[in-house]
Design a protein around this motif. Sequence first.
Motif, PDB file in Angstrom:
ATOM      1  N   ALA A  72       0.836  -1.207   0.000  1.00 34.84           N
ATOM      2  CA  ALA A  72       0.000   0.000   0.000  1.00 34.84           C
ATOM      3  C   ALA A  72       0.870   1.257   0.000  1.00 34.84           C
ATOM      4  CB  ALA A  72      -0.913   0.005   1.220  1.00 34.84           C
ATOM      5  N   MET A  73       0.290   2.323  -0.505  1.00 35.51           N
ATOM      6  CA  MET A  73       0.986   3.613  -0.471  1.00 35.51           C
ATOM      7  C   MET A  73       0.870   4.185   0.933  1.00 35.51           C
ATOM      8  SD  MET A  73      -0.185   5.374  -4.032  1.00 35.51           S
ATOM      9  CE  MET A  73       0.700   6.853  -3.639  1.00 35.51           C
ATOM     10  N   GLU A  74       1.931   4.823   1.384  1.00 41.38           N
ATOM     11  CA  GLU A  74       1.895   5.460   2.696  1.00 41.38           C
ATOM     12  C   GLU A  74       1.034   6.710   2.606  1.00 41.38           C
ATOM     13  OE1 GLU A  74       5.676   5.975   4.525  1.00 41.38           O
ATOM     14  OE2 GLU A  74       6.233   3.886   4.207  1.00 41.38           O
ATOM     15  N   LYS A  75       0.223   6.941   3.641  1.00 40.56           N
ATOM     16  CA  LYS A  75      -0.679   8.087   3.648  1.00 40.56           C
ATOM     17  C   LYS A  75      -0.437   8.930   4.879  1.00 40.56           C
ATOM     18  CE  LYS A  75      -4.352   5.896   1.031  1.00 40.56           C
ATOM     19  NZ  LYS A  75      -5.761   5.636   0.927  1.00 40.56           N
ATOM     20  N   ARG A  76      -0.560  10.224   4.683  1.00 44.63           N
ATOM     21  CA  ARG A  76      -0.458  11.145   5.808  1.00 44.63           C
ATOM     22  C   ARG A  76      -1.754  11.135   6.584  1.00 44.63           C
ATOM     23  NH1 ARG A  76       2.037  16.903   4.095  1.00 44.63           N
ATOM     24  NH2 ARG A  76       4.172  16.221   3.789  1.00 44.63           N
ATOM     25  N   GLY A  77      -1.650  11.324   7.847  1.00 43.71           N
ATOM     26  CA  GLY A  77      -2.836  11.455   8.671  1.00 43.71           C
ATOM     27  C   GLY A  77      -3.296  12.902   8.669  1.00 43.71           C
ATOM     28  N   GLY A  78      -4.497  13.083   9.106  1.00 40.58           N
ATOM     29  CA  GLY A  78      -5.022  14.433   9.194  1.00 40.58           C
ATOM     30  C   GLY A  78      -6.393  14.380   9.824  1.00 40.58           C
ATOM     31  N   GLY A  79      -6.683  15.299  10.695  1.00 37.97           N
ATOM     32  CA  GLY A  79      -7.983  15.280  11.356  1.00 37.97           C
ATOM     33  C   GLY A  79      -8.125  14.023  12.189  1.00 37.97           C
ATOM     34  N   LYS A  80      -9.041  13.181  11.789  1.00 34.79           N
ATOM     35  CA  LYS A  80      -9.263  11.936  12.516  1.00 34.79           C
ATOM     36  C   LYS A  80      -8.677  10.725  11.785  1.00 34.79           C
ATOM     37  CE  LYS A  80     -13.292  13.485  15.028  1.00 34.79           C
ATOM     38  NZ  LYS A  80     -14.668  13.224  15.401  1.00 34.79           N
ATOM     39  N   ASN A  81      -7.948  10.954  10.696  1.00 36.80           N
ATOM     40  CA  ASN A  81      -7.345   9.856   9.947  1.00 36.80           C
ATOM     41  C   ASN A  81      -5.952   9.556  10.462  1.00 36.80           C
ATOM     42  OD1 ASN A  81      -9.556   9.491   8.243  1.00 36.80           O
ATOM     43  ND2 ASN A  81      -8.855  11.115   6.885  1.00 36.80           N
ATOM     44  N   LEU A  82      -5.664   8.291  10.594  1.00 37.25           N
ATOM     45  CA  LEU A  82      -4.383   7.817  11.104  1.00 37.25           C
ATOM     46  C   LEU A  82      -3.370   7.742   9.962  1.00 37.25           C
ATOM     47  CD1 LEU A  82      -3.071   6.536  13.653  1.00 37.25           C
ATOM     48  CD2 LEU A  82      -3.836   4.344  12.806  1.00 37.25           C
ATOM     49  N   PRO A  83      -2.134   8.220  10.169  1.00 39.56           N
ATOM     50  CA  PRO A  83      -1.122   8.045   9.120  1.00 39.56           C
ATOM     51  C   PRO A  83      -0.797   6.562   8.970  1.00 39.56           C
ATOM     52  CG  PRO A  83      -0.139   8.987  11.090  1.00 39.56           C
ATOM     53  CD  PRO A  83      -1.617   8.911  11.330  1.00 39.56           C
ATOM     54  N   LEU A  84      -0.707   6.100   7.744  1.00 38.18           N
ATOM     55  CA  LEU A  84      -0.452   4.678   7.489  1.00 38.18           C
ATOM     56  C   LEU A  84       0.959   4.480   6.956  1.00 38.18           C
ATOM     57  CD1 LEU A  84      -3.774   3.610   5.754  1.00 38.18           C
ATOM     58  CD2 LEU A  84      -3.104   3.280   8.123  1.00 38.18           C
ATOM     59  N   ARG A  85       1.631   3.481   7.511  1.00 39.40           N
ATOM     60  CA  ARG A  85       2.959   3.099   7.047  1.00 39.40           C
ATOM     61  C   ARG A  85       2.903   1.640   6.614  1.00 39.40           C
ATOM     62  NH1 ARG A  85       4.144   5.827  11.883  1.00 39.40           N
ATOM     63  NH2 ARG A  85       4.968   7.893  11.486  1.00 39.40           N
ATOM     64  N   ARG A  86       3.640   1.315   5.599  1.00 39.79           N
ATOM     65  CA  ARG A  86       3.658  -0.059   5.082  1.00 39.79           C
ATOM     66  C   ARG A  86       4.095  -1.042   6.167  1.00 39.79           C
ATOM     67  NH1 ARG A  86       6.946   1.938  -0.017  1.00 39.79           N
ATOM     68  NH2 ARG A  86       5.200   2.727  -1.224  1.00 39.79           N
ATOM     69  N   GLY A  87       3.336  -2.124   6.312  1.00 40.28           N
ATOM     70  CA  GLY A  87       3.698  -3.181   7.244  1.00 40.28           C
ATOM     71  C   GLY A  87       3.460  -2.877   8.712  1.00 40.28           C
ATOM     72  N   GLU A  88       2.884  -1.722   9.012  1.00 33.15           N
ATOM     73  CA  GLU A  88       2.644  -1.337  10.399  1.00 33.15           C
ATOM     74  C   GLU A  88       1.522  -2.181  11.009  1.00 33.15           C
ATOM     75  OE1 GLU A  88       2.027   2.824  12.786  1.00 33.15           O
ATOM     76  OE2 GLU A  88       1.123   2.652  10.817  1.00 33.15           O
ATOM     77  N   ILE A  89       1.662  -2.544  12.276  1.00 29.10           N
ATOM     78  CA  ILE A  89       0.643  -3.311  12.990  1.00 29.10           C
ATOM     79  C   ILE A  89      -0.287  -2.339  13.709  1.00 29.10           C
ATOM     80  CG2 ILE A  89       0.203  -5.056  14.767  1.00 29.10           C
ATOM     81  CD1 ILE A  89       1.696  -6.175  12.360  1.00 29.10           C
ATOM     82  N   LEU A  90      -1.597  -2.493  13.504  1.00 26.58           N
ATOM     83  CA  LEU A  90      -2.603  -1.638  14.120  1.00 26.58           C
ATOM     84  C   LEU A  90      -3.504  -2.452  15.036  1.00 26.58           C
ATOM     85  CD1 LEU A  90      -3.734   0.355  10.953  1.00 26.58           C
ATOM     86  CD2 LEU A  90      -2.066   1.057  12.671  1.00 26.58           C
ATOM     87  N   ASP A  91      -3.946  -1.844  16.131  1.00 28.77           N
ATOM     88  CA  ASP A  91      -4.934  -2.449  17.024  1.00 28.77           C
ATOM     89  C   ASP A  91      -6.313  -2.000  16.565  1.00 28.77           C
ATOM     90  OD1 ASP A  91      -2.944  -3.525  18.625  1.00 28.77           O
ATOM     91  OD2 ASP A  91      -2.937  -1.810  19.998  1.00 28.77           O
TER      92      ASP A  91
END
Length: 75
Positions: A38-57
């Motif tokens: 996936a492409m990395e995305k910046r967070g903003g407002g209520k959106n979480l920044p996404l990084r490749r391979g990151e583990i999320l709860d």
Amino acid sequence: MTLKECKKEDKADREFQKKFKFEGSINVLTQMMVDPAAMEKRGGGKNLPLRRGEILDVIQFTNQEQILCRNSQRR
């Protein structure tokens, strides 16, 4: 875990509950990994920044397109 770390986590949880108007205790339903392709995305407002391979709860499934998650920094 030290007392300082515990207080920091409690503060992050309170901020999370206030920002998302989340009532009750925060329970992790499952964990998921962001697609490594996936492409990395910046967070903003209520959106979480996404990084490749990151583990999320995963905290809550809000609808079919969005879910409420937090990352390793408890954001």
